[in-house]
Scaffold this active site. Structure first.
Site, PDB file in Angstrom:
ATOM      1  N   HIS A 135     -12.479  -0.557   8.926  1.00 21.07           N
ATOM      2  CA  HIS A 135     -11.487  -1.074   9.866  1.00 21.07           C
ATOM      3  C   HIS A 135     -12.131  -1.359  11.225  1.00 21.07           C
ATOM      4  CE1 HIS A 135      -9.048   1.137   6.906  1.00 21.07           C
ATOM      5  NE2 HIS A 135      -8.130   0.217   7.148  1.00 21.07           N
ATOM      6  N   ASP A 184       0.872  -1.185   0.000  1.00 22.67           N
ATOM      7  CA  ASP A 184       0.000   0.000   0.000  1.00 22.67           C
ATOM      8  C   ASP A 184       0.902   1.225   0.000  1.00 22.67           C
ATOM      9  OD1 ASP A 184      -2.713  -0.669  -0.011  1.00 22.67           O
ATOM     10  OD2 ASP A 184      -2.770  -1.043   2.132  1.00 22.67           O
ATOM     11  N   ASP A 203     -10.488  -6.259  -0.397  1.00 25.19           N
ATOM     12  CA  ASP A 203      -9.777  -5.535   0.651  1.00 25.19           C
ATOM     13  C   ASP A 203      -9.383  -6.566   1.713  1.00 25.19           C
ATOM     14  OD1 ASP A 203      -8.687  -3.439   2.072  1.00 25.19           O
ATOM     15  OD2 ASP A 203     -10.504  -2.206   2.030  1.00 25.19           O
ATOM     16  N   ARG A 235       4.126   2.897   3.174  1.00 24.56           N
ATOM     17  CA  ARG A 235       4.885   1.873   3.898  1.00 24.56           C
ATOM     18  C   ARG A 235       6.389   2.072   3.790  1.00 24.56           C
ATOM     19  NH1 ARG A 235       0.286   1.294   6.274  1.00 24.56           N
ATOM     20  NH2 ARG A 235      -1.333   0.306   5.022  1.00 24.56           N
ATOM     21  N   ARG A 238      -7.136  10.876   1.377  1.00 24.43           N
ATOM     22  CA  ARG A 238      -6.707   9.837   0.435  1.00 24.43           C
ATOM     23  C   ARG A 238      -7.397  10.000  -0.923  1.00 24.43           C
ATOM     24  NH1 ARG A 238      -8.009   4.383   3.429  1.00 24.43           N
ATOM     25  NH2 ARG A 238      -6.923   3.506   1.630  1.00 24.43           N
ATOM     26  N   LYS A 278      -9.138   1.369  -5.975  1.00 23.98           N
ATOM     27  CA  LYS A 278      -9.975   1.026  -4.835  1.00 23.98           C
ATOM     28  C   LYS A 278     -10.825   2.246  -4.435  1.00 23.98           C
ATOM     29  CE  LYS A 278      -6.025   1.843  -1.743  1.00 23.98           C
ATOM     30  NZ  LYS A 278      -4.972   1.186  -0.935  1.00 23.98           N
ATOM     31  N   HIS A 279     -11.984   2.029  -3.769  1.00 25.35           N
ATOM     32  CA  HIS A 279     -12.573   0.784  -3.252  1.00 25.35           C
ATOM     33  C   HIS A 279     -13.951   0.636  -3.912  1.00 25.35           C
ATOM     34  CE1 HIS A 279      -9.967   2.448  -0.036  1.00 25.35           C
ATOM     35  NE2 HIS A 279      -9.651   1.185   0.235  1.00 25.35           N
TER      36      HIS A 279
END
Length: 385
Positions: A235, A123, A310, A131, A192, A222-223
Protein backbone atom coordinates in the site's frame (compact mmCIF):
# COMPACT_ATOMS: atom_id res chain seq x y z
CA UNK A 1 -10.80 -32.49 -7.07
CA UNK A 2 -12.74 -29.77 -5.29
CA UNK A 3 -14.92 -27.52 -7.44
CA UNK A 4 -16.98 -24.38 -6.86
CA UNK A 5 -20.20 -23.19 -8.41
CA UNK A 6 -18.02 -20.84 -10.39
CA UNK A 7 -15.67 -23.52 -11.75
CA UNK A 8 -17.84 -26.52 -12.58
CA UNK A 9 -17.16 -26.06 -16.27
CA UNK A 10 -13.35 -26.05 -16.02
CA UNK A 11 -12.64 -28.89 -18.48
CA UNK A 12 -13.11 -26.30 -21.20
CA UNK A 13 -13.37 -22.56 -20.78
CA UNK A 14 -17.13 -22.80 -21.19
CA UNK A 15 -18.29 -26.40 -21.27
CA UNK A 16 -21.08 -28.16 -23.03
CA UNK A 17 -22.69 -28.88 -19.66
CA UNK A 18 -23.64 -25.24 -19.51
CA UNK A 19 -25.37 -25.58 -22.90
CA UNK A 20 -27.75 -28.33 -21.91
CA UNK A 21 -30.82 -26.29 -22.80
CA UNK A 22 -30.54 -27.16 -26.46
CA UNK A 23 -26.84 -27.98 -26.91
CA UNK A 24 -25.62 -30.62 -29.37
CA UNK A 25 -24.52 -33.02 -26.64
CA UNK A 26 -27.96 -32.91 -25.02
CA UNK A 27 -29.93 -33.42 -28.23
CA UNK A 28 -27.73 -36.11 -29.78
CA UNK A 29 -29.52 -39.40 -30.63
CA UNK A 30 -28.93 -42.50 -28.51
CA UNK A 31 -25.60 -44.17 -29.19
CA UNK A 32 -25.40 -47.23 -31.39
CA UNK A 33 -22.82 -50.03 -31.50
CA UNK A 34 -21.07 -48.20 -34.33
CA UNK A 35 -20.50 -45.12 -32.16
CA UNK A 36 -16.94 -44.76 -30.88
CA UNK A 37 -15.59 -42.86 -27.86
CA UNK A 38 -13.52 -40.77 -30.26
CA UNK A 39 -16.58 -39.71 -32.20
CA UNK A 40 -18.44 -38.82 -29.00
CA UNK A 41 -15.50 -36.76 -27.83
CA UNK A 42 -15.41 -34.94 -31.15
CA UNK A 43 -19.11 -34.07 -30.87
CA UNK A 44 -18.62 -32.82 -27.30
CA UNK A 45 -15.60 -30.75 -28.27
CA UNK A 46 -17.50 -29.16 -31.14
CA UNK A 47 -20.40 -28.35 -28.81
CA UNK A 48 -18.01 -26.75 -26.36
CA UNK A 49 -16.40 -24.70 -29.11
CA UNK A 50 -19.80 -23.57 -30.36
CA UNK A 51 -20.76 -22.48 -26.86
CA UNK A 52 -17.55 -20.50 -26.46
CA UNK A 53 -17.98 -18.85 -29.84
CA UNK A 54 -21.57 -17.87 -29.09
CA UNK A 55 -20.57 -16.35 -25.76
CA UNK A 56 -17.72 -14.32 -27.26
CA UNK A 57 -19.98 -13.02 -30.02
CA UNK A 58 -22.04 -11.15 -27.40
CA UNK A 59 -19.29 -8.57 -27.13
CA UNK A 60 -17.51 -6.06 -29.31
CA UNK A 61 -13.70 -6.22 -29.10
CA UNK A 62 -13.72 -3.28 -26.67
CA UNK A 63 -16.36 -4.97 -24.52
CA UNK A 64 -14.25 -8.15 -24.39
CA UNK A 65 -11.44 -6.07 -22.93
CA UNK A 66 -13.87 -4.48 -20.48
CA UNK A 67 -14.92 -7.93 -19.29
CA UNK A 68 -11.40 -8.25 -17.89
CA UNK A 69 -11.76 -5.23 -15.61
CA UNK A 70 -13.15 -4.99 -12.07
CA UNK A 71 -13.48 -1.44 -10.78
CA UNK A 72 -14.47 0.14 -7.49
CA UNK A 73 -17.71 2.11 -7.50
CA UNK A 74 -19.12 4.88 -5.31
CA UNK A 75 -22.70 3.63 -5.51
CA UNK A 76 -25.48 2.37 -7.75
CA UNK A 77 -25.44 5.34 -10.13
CA UNK A 78 -21.69 5.12 -10.69
CA UNK A 79 -21.88 1.35 -11.15
CA UNK A 80 -24.81 1.44 -13.58
CA UNK A 81 -23.17 4.17 -15.65
CA UNK A 82 -19.87 2.32 -16.14
CA UNK A 83 -21.56 -1.00 -16.87
CA UNK A 84 -23.92 0.64 -19.35
CA UNK A 85 -21.17 2.61 -21.08
CA UNK A 86 -18.36 0.06 -21.17
CA UNK A 87 -19.66 -3.36 -20.03
CA UNK A 88 -17.01 -3.89 -17.37
CA UNK A 89 -17.01 -7.45 -16.12
CA UNK A 90 -17.01 -6.65 -12.41
CA UNK A 91 -17.56 -3.98 -9.81
CA UNK A 92 -15.90 -3.72 -6.42
CA UNK A 93 -17.71 -2.67 -3.25
CA UNK A 94 -15.32 -0.82 -0.95
CA UNK A 95 -15.64 0.98 2.34
CA UNK A 96 -16.39 4.18 0.41
CA UNK A 97 -19.30 2.66 -1.55
CA UNK A 98 -22.83 3.88 -0.78
CA UNK A 99 -24.45 0.97 1.07
CA UNK A 100 -27.74 1.40 -0.76
CA UNK A 101 -26.09 -0.40 -3.67
CA UNK A 102 -26.42 -3.59 -1.63
CA UNK A 103 -28.82 -2.90 1.20
CA UNK A 104 -31.59 -1.25 -0.83
CA UNK A 105 -31.46 -3.47 -3.88
CA UNK A 106 -29.60 -0.97 -6.06
CA UNK A 107 -27.53 -3.81 -7.47
CA UNK A 108 -30.51 -5.11 -9.46
CA UNK A 109 -30.59 -2.05 -11.69
CA UNK A 110 -26.84 -2.30 -12.23
CA UNK A 111 -27.04 -5.95 -13.25
CA UNK A 112 -29.75 -5.12 -15.79
CA UNK A 113 -27.23 -2.97 -17.68
CA UNK A 114 -24.87 -5.91 -18.24
CA UNK A 115 -24.76 -8.14 -21.32
CA UNK A 116 -23.41 -10.99 -19.20
CA UNK A 117 -23.59 -11.79 -15.48
CA UNK A 118 -21.77 -9.10 -13.54
CA UNK A 119 -19.27 -9.91 -10.81
CA UNK A 120 -20.09 -8.03 -7.63
CA UNK A 121 -16.94 -8.28 -5.55
CA UNK A 122 -15.91 -7.35 -2.02
CA UNK A 123 -13.05 -7.74 0.48
CA UNK A 124 -14.68 -9.55 3.38
CA UNK A 125 -12.01 -11.51 5.26
CA UNK A 126 -13.26 -10.75 8.76
CA UNK A 127 -11.22 -8.93 11.37
CA UNK A 128 -9.90 -5.57 10.17
CA UNK A 129 -10.61 -6.34 6.50
CA UNK A 130 -14.38 -6.15 6.50
CA UNK A 131 -16.66 -3.95 4.38
CA UNK A 132 -20.10 -5.03 5.56
CA UNK A 133 -19.45 -6.48 8.99
CA UNK A 134 -21.97 -4.07 10.48
CA UNK A 135 -24.59 -5.50 8.11
CA UNK A 136 -23.89 -9.24 8.16
CA UNK A 137 -22.21 -9.42 11.55
CA UNK A 138 -18.62 -9.07 12.65
CA UNK A 139 -16.15 -11.91 12.41
CA UNK A 140 -12.81 -12.37 14.16
CA UNK A 141 -9.53 -12.09 12.29
CA UNK A 142 -8.14 -15.16 10.60
CA UNK A 143 -5.53 -15.58 13.33
CA UNK A 144 -8.09 -15.43 16.14
CA UNK A 145 -10.35 -17.76 14.16
CA UNK A 146 -7.68 -20.45 13.97
CA UNK A 147 -6.98 -20.05 17.69
CA UNK A 148 -10.60 -20.23 18.84
CA UNK A 149 -12.58 -22.31 16.31
CA UNK A 150 -12.24 -25.73 14.76
CA UNK A 151 -12.26 -25.87 10.95
CA UNK A 152 -15.79 -27.31 11.11
CA UNK A 153 -16.98 -24.44 13.29
CA UNK A 154 -15.35 -21.99 10.92
CA UNK A 155 -17.10 -23.68 7.98
CA UNK A 156 -20.49 -23.17 9.66
CA UNK A 157 -19.74 -19.54 10.51
CA UNK A 158 -18.50 -18.83 6.99
CA UNK A 159 -21.54 -20.49 5.45
CA UNK A 160 -23.81 -18.13 7.36
CA UNK A 161 -21.76 -15.09 6.34
CA UNK A 162 -21.58 -16.30 2.74
CA UNK A 163 -25.35 -16.64 2.55
CA UNK A 164 -25.71 -13.15 3.97
CA UNK A 165 -23.29 -11.79 1.36
CA UNK A 166 -25.17 -13.55 -1.43
CA UNK A 167 -28.47 -12.08 -0.21
CA UNK A 168 -26.91 -8.63 -0.52
CA UNK A 169 -25.96 -9.38 -4.13
CA UNK A 170 -22.26 -10.13 -3.66
CA UNK A 171 -20.99 -12.86 -5.98
CA UNK A 172 -17.22 -12.92 -5.30
CA UNK A 173 -15.26 -12.42 -2.08
CA UNK A 174 -11.58 -11.52 -2.43
CA UNK A 175 -10.69 -13.96 0.33
CA UNK A 176 -9.30 -16.05 1.93
CA UNK A 177 -5.87 -14.62 2.65
CA UNK A 178 -3.66 -17.71 2.53
CA UNK A 179 -0.41 -15.97 3.37
CA UNK A 180 1.62 -17.78 6.01
CA UNK A 181 2.81 -15.34 8.65
CA UNK A 182 3.99 -14.85 12.19
CA UNK A 183 4.08 -11.06 11.81
CA UNK A 184 2.56 -8.95 14.61
CA UNK A 185 -1.19 -8.55 14.37
CA UNK A 186 -1.17 -4.95 13.14
CA UNK A 187 1.33 -5.39 10.30
CA UNK A 188 0.23 -5.54 6.66
CA UNK A 189 -0.59 -9.28 6.81
CA UNK A 190 -0.33 -9.96 10.53
CA UNK A 191 -3.62 -11.26 11.90
CA UNK A 192 -5.04 -11.62 8.39
CA UNK A 193 -3.04 -14.86 8.26
CA UNK A 194 -4.54 -17.93 9.86
CA UNK A 195 -1.17 -19.16 11.08
CA UNK A 196 2.57 -19.40 10.56
CA UNK A 197 1.98 -23.12 9.92
CA UNK A 198 1.02 -23.74 6.28
CA UNK A 199 -0.94 -26.88 7.21
CA UNK A 200 -3.19 -24.81 9.49
CA UNK A 201 -3.63 -22.19 6.78
CA UNK A 202 -4.73 -24.90 4.35
CA UNK A 203 -7.27 -26.36 6.80
CA UNK A 204 -9.02 -23.08 7.50
CA UNK A 205 -8.78 -21.68 3.98
CA UNK A 206 -10.26 -24.90 2.62
CA UNK A 207 -13.19 -24.61 5.04
CA UNK A 208 -13.74 -20.99 3.94
CA UNK A 209 -13.69 -21.84 0.22
CA UNK A 210 -16.05 -24.79 0.60
CA UNK A 211 -18.52 -22.82 2.73
CA UNK A 212 -18.59 -19.88 0.35
CA UNK A 213 -19.10 -22.26 -2.54
CA UNK A 214 -22.13 -23.75 -0.81
CA UNK A 215 -23.44 -20.22 -0.25
CA UNK A 216 -23.02 -19.39 -3.94
CA UNK A 217 -20.12 -16.96 -3.51
CA UNK A 218 -16.85 -17.29 -5.44
CA UNK A 219 -13.54 -16.96 -3.64
CA UNK A 220 -10.10 -15.64 -4.55
CA UNK A 221 -6.99 -16.76 -2.69
CA UNK A 222 -4.31 -14.14 -2.05
CA UNK A 223 -1.49 -13.00 -2.35
CA UNK A 224 0.46 -15.23 -4.75
CA UNK A 225 3.28 -16.22 -4.47
CA UNK A 226 3.14 -15.32 -0.78
CA UNK A 227 3.22 -12.07 1.19
CA UNK A 228 3.64 -13.57 4.65
CA UNK A 229 7.43 -13.43 4.88
CA UNK A 230 7.88 -10.32 2.74
CA UNK A 231 9.25 -7.02 3.93
CA UNK A 232 7.30 -3.85 3.22
CA UNK A 233 3.68 -2.88 2.64
CA UNK A 234 2.51 -2.69 -0.99
CA UNK A 235 0.00 0.00 0.00
CA UNK A 236 2.90 2.35 0.78
CA UNK A 237 5.85 1.14 -1.28
CA UNK A 238 7.91 -1.69 -2.68
CA UNK A 239 7.59 -5.14 -1.13
CA UNK A 240 10.33 -7.74 -1.42
CA UNK A 241 9.94 -11.41 -0.57
CA UNK A 242 12.71 -13.91 0.14
CA UNK A 243 14.06 -15.62 -2.99
CA UNK A 244 11.72 -18.00 -4.78
CA UNK A 245 13.53 -21.11 -3.57
CA UNK A 246 12.96 -19.98 0.03
CA UNK A 247 9.21 -19.54 -0.59
CA UNK A 248 8.73 -23.14 -1.67
CA UNK A 249 8.36 -24.92 1.68
CA UNK A 250 6.13 -22.42 3.50
CA UNK A 251 4.72 -19.46 1.54
CA UNK A 252 3.81 -21.39 -1.59
CA UNK A 253 2.53 -24.48 0.24
CA UNK A 254 -1.10 -23.30 0.65
CA UNK A 255 -1.32 -22.38 -3.04
CA UNK A 256 0.12 -25.79 -3.93
CA UNK A 257 -2.45 -27.59 -1.79
CA UNK A 258 -5.49 -25.49 -2.73
CA UNK A 259 -4.86 -24.79 -6.39
CA UNK A 260 -7.61 -27.23 -7.40
CA UNK A 261 -10.15 -25.83 -4.93
CA UNK A 262 -12.06 -23.86 -7.57
CA UNK A 263 -11.01 -20.51 -6.09
CA UNK A 264 -9.42 -17.82 -8.21
CA UNK A 265 -5.96 -16.50 -7.34
CA UNK A 266 -4.90 -12.90 -6.69
CA UNK A 267 -1.29 -12.05 -7.50
CA UNK A 268 0.37 -9.55 -5.19
CA UNK A 269 2.59 -6.55 -5.91
CA UNK A 270 5.62 -8.50 -4.76
CA UNK A 271 9.21 -8.32 -5.97
CA UNK A 272 10.44 -11.93 -5.84
CA UNK A 273 14.16 -12.54 -6.35
CA UNK A 274 14.73 -15.53 -8.57
CA UNK A 275 11.32 -15.09 -10.22
CA UNK A 276 10.45 -11.53 -11.17
CA UNK A 277 12.57 -9.11 -13.17
CA UNK A 278 13.96 -6.38 -10.90
CA UNK A 279 11.43 -3.59 -10.36
CA UNK A 280 8.63 -5.64 -12.00
CA UNK A 281 6.31 -6.92 -9.26
CA UNK A 282 4.53 -10.26 -9.58
CA UNK A 283 1.19 -8.63 -10.45
CA UNK A 284 2.61 -7.51 -13.81
CA UNK A 285 5.27 -10.22 -14.22
CA UNK A 286 5.00 -12.81 -17.02
CA UNK A 287 7.26 -15.10 -14.99
CA UNK A 288 4.96 -14.99 -11.96
CA UNK A 289 1.88 -15.65 -14.10
CA UNK A 290 3.66 -18.56 -15.82
CA UNK A 291 4.68 -20.04 -12.46
CA UNK A 292 1.05 -20.03 -11.35
CA UNK A 293 -0.41 -21.16 -14.65
CA UNK A 294 2.04 -24.02 -15.26
CA UNK A 295 2.47 -25.07 -11.64
CA UNK A 296 5.55 -27.23 -12.15
CA UNK A 297 7.90 -24.53 -10.81
CA UNK A 298 6.46 -24.97 -7.31
CA UNK A 299 5.20 -28.54 -7.47
CA UNK A 300 1.54 -27.73 -8.11
CA UNK A 301 -1.02 -28.80 -10.67
CA UNK A 302 -1.53 -26.43 -13.61
CA UNK A 303 -4.00 -23.65 -12.88
CA UNK A 304 -6.61 -22.75 -15.49
CA UNK A 305 -8.79 -20.64 -13.25
CA UNK A 306 -8.90 -16.84 -13.23
CA UNK A 307 -5.87 -14.82 -12.21
CA UNK A 308 -6.69 -11.47 -10.60
CA UNK A 309 -4.34 -8.62 -9.84
CA UNK A 310 -4.28 -6.85 -6.52
CA UNK A 311 -5.46 -3.22 -6.68
CA UNK A 312 -3.53 -1.47 -9.45
CA UNK A 313 -4.74 2.04 -8.74
CA UNK A 314 -4.36 2.67 -5.05
CA UNK A 315 -1.20 0.88 -3.94
CA UNK A 316 2.17 2.59 -4.11
CA UNK A 317 4.01 -0.59 -5.09
CA UNK A 318 2.40 -0.08 -8.51
CA UNK A 319 1.38 3.58 -8.70
CA UNK A 320 4.92 4.87 -8.14
CA UNK A 321 6.02 2.83 -11.14
CA UNK A 322 3.19 2.97 -13.68
CA UNK A 323 0.05 4.86 -14.63
CA UNK A 324 -3.19 2.93 -14.25
CA UNK A 325 -3.48 2.40 -18.01
CA UNK A 326 0.10 1.13 -18.26
CA UNK A 327 -0.35 -1.09 -15.20
CA UNK A 328 -3.54 -2.70 -16.54
CA UNK A 329 -1.94 -3.32 -19.91
CA UNK A 330 1.18 -4.79 -18.30
CA UNK A 331 -0.90 -7.11 -16.09
CA UNK A 332 -3.06 -8.46 -18.91
CA UNK A 333 -0.10 -8.83 -21.28
CA UNK A 334 1.75 -10.71 -18.53
CA UNK A 335 -1.12 -13.21 -18.28
CA UNK A 336 -3.60 -11.93 -15.70
CA UNK A 337 -7.27 -12.47 -16.56
CA UNK A 338 -8.69 -9.62 -14.50
CA UNK A 339 -7.30 -6.22 -13.53
CA UNK A 340 -8.65 -4.63 -10.36
CA UNK A 341 -8.61 -1.02 -9.25
CA UNK A 342 -10.79 1.19 -7.12
CA UNK A 343 -12.40 3.91 -9.27
CA UNK A 344 -14.32 4.12 -12.55
CA UNK A 345 -12.80 7.39 -13.81
CA UNK A 346 -9.97 5.85 -15.82
CA UNK A 347 -11.95 3.04 -17.49
CA UNK A 348 -12.33 4.78 -20.90
CA UNK A 349 -8.64 5.69 -20.99
CA UNK A 350 -7.63 2.17 -19.96
CA UNK A 351 -9.80 0.63 -22.67
CA UNK A 352 -8.43 3.03 -25.29
CA UNK A 353 -4.92 1.87 -24.45
CA UNK A 354 -5.92 -1.80 -24.37
CA UNK A 355 -7.46 -1.45 -27.83
CA UNK A 356 -4.14 -0.05 -29.02
CA UNK A 357 -2.34 -2.97 -27.38
CA UNK A 358 -4.56 -5.42 -29.27
CA UNK A 359 -4.12 -3.54 -32.57
CA UNK A 360 -0.32 -3.73 -32.22
CA UNK A 361 -0.50 -7.37 -31.04
CA UNK A 362 1.13 -6.55 -27.72
CA UNK A 363 -2.01 -8.17 -26.32
CA UNK A 364 -3.19 -10.84 -28.78
CA UNK A 365 -6.95 -11.12 -29.19
CA UNK A 366 -6.69 -14.89 -28.74
CA UNK A 367 -5.29 -14.24 -25.26
CA UNK A 368 -8.12 -11.80 -24.55
CA UNK A 369 -10.70 -14.38 -25.65
CA UNK A 370 -9.16 -17.03 -23.39
CA UNK A 371 -9.34 -14.66 -20.42
CA UNK A 372 -12.94 -13.69 -21.20
CA UNK A 373 -13.88 -17.37 -21.19
CA UNK A 374 -12.04 -18.05 -17.93
CA UNK A 375 -13.92 -15.20 -16.32
CA UNK A 376 -17.20 -16.47 -17.78
CA UNK A 377 -16.57 -19.91 -16.33
CA UNK A 378 -15.71 -18.51 -12.91
CA UNK A 379 -18.87 -16.45 -12.62
CA UNK A 380 -21.16 -19.05 -14.17
CA UNK A 381 -21.86 -16.91 -17.23
CA UNK A 382 -22.32 -19.82 -19.60
CA UNK A 383 -24.22 -19.33 -22.84
CA UNK A 384 -27.52 -20.91 -23.78
CA UNK A 385 -26.59 -22.86 -26.91
Amino acid sequence: MRKTLFAVFAVFAVSAAGCSSGGDAESAPPSTPSDTPGAAAAVTTQAQQDCATEYLERFTPREKLAQLLTVGVTGAEDAAAIVRAEQVGGIFVGGWTDRSLLESGGITGVEQEAKAPLMVTIDEEGGRVSRVGDVIGVAPSARVTAQTMTPDQFYDATLARGRALRELGVTVDFAPDIDVSAQPDDTVIGDRSFSDDPAVVVQYADAFIRAMREAGVGTVMKHFPGHGSASGDSHTGTVRTPPLDQLQAVDLAPFRELIDSGAGVMVGHLDVPGLTTPDVPASISPEAMALLRDGSGYGAAPFDGPIFTDDLGGMAAITTRLSIADAVEAALVAGADNALWITTDAVPQVLDQLEQAVASNRLPMAQVDASVLRMATFKGAVPQC
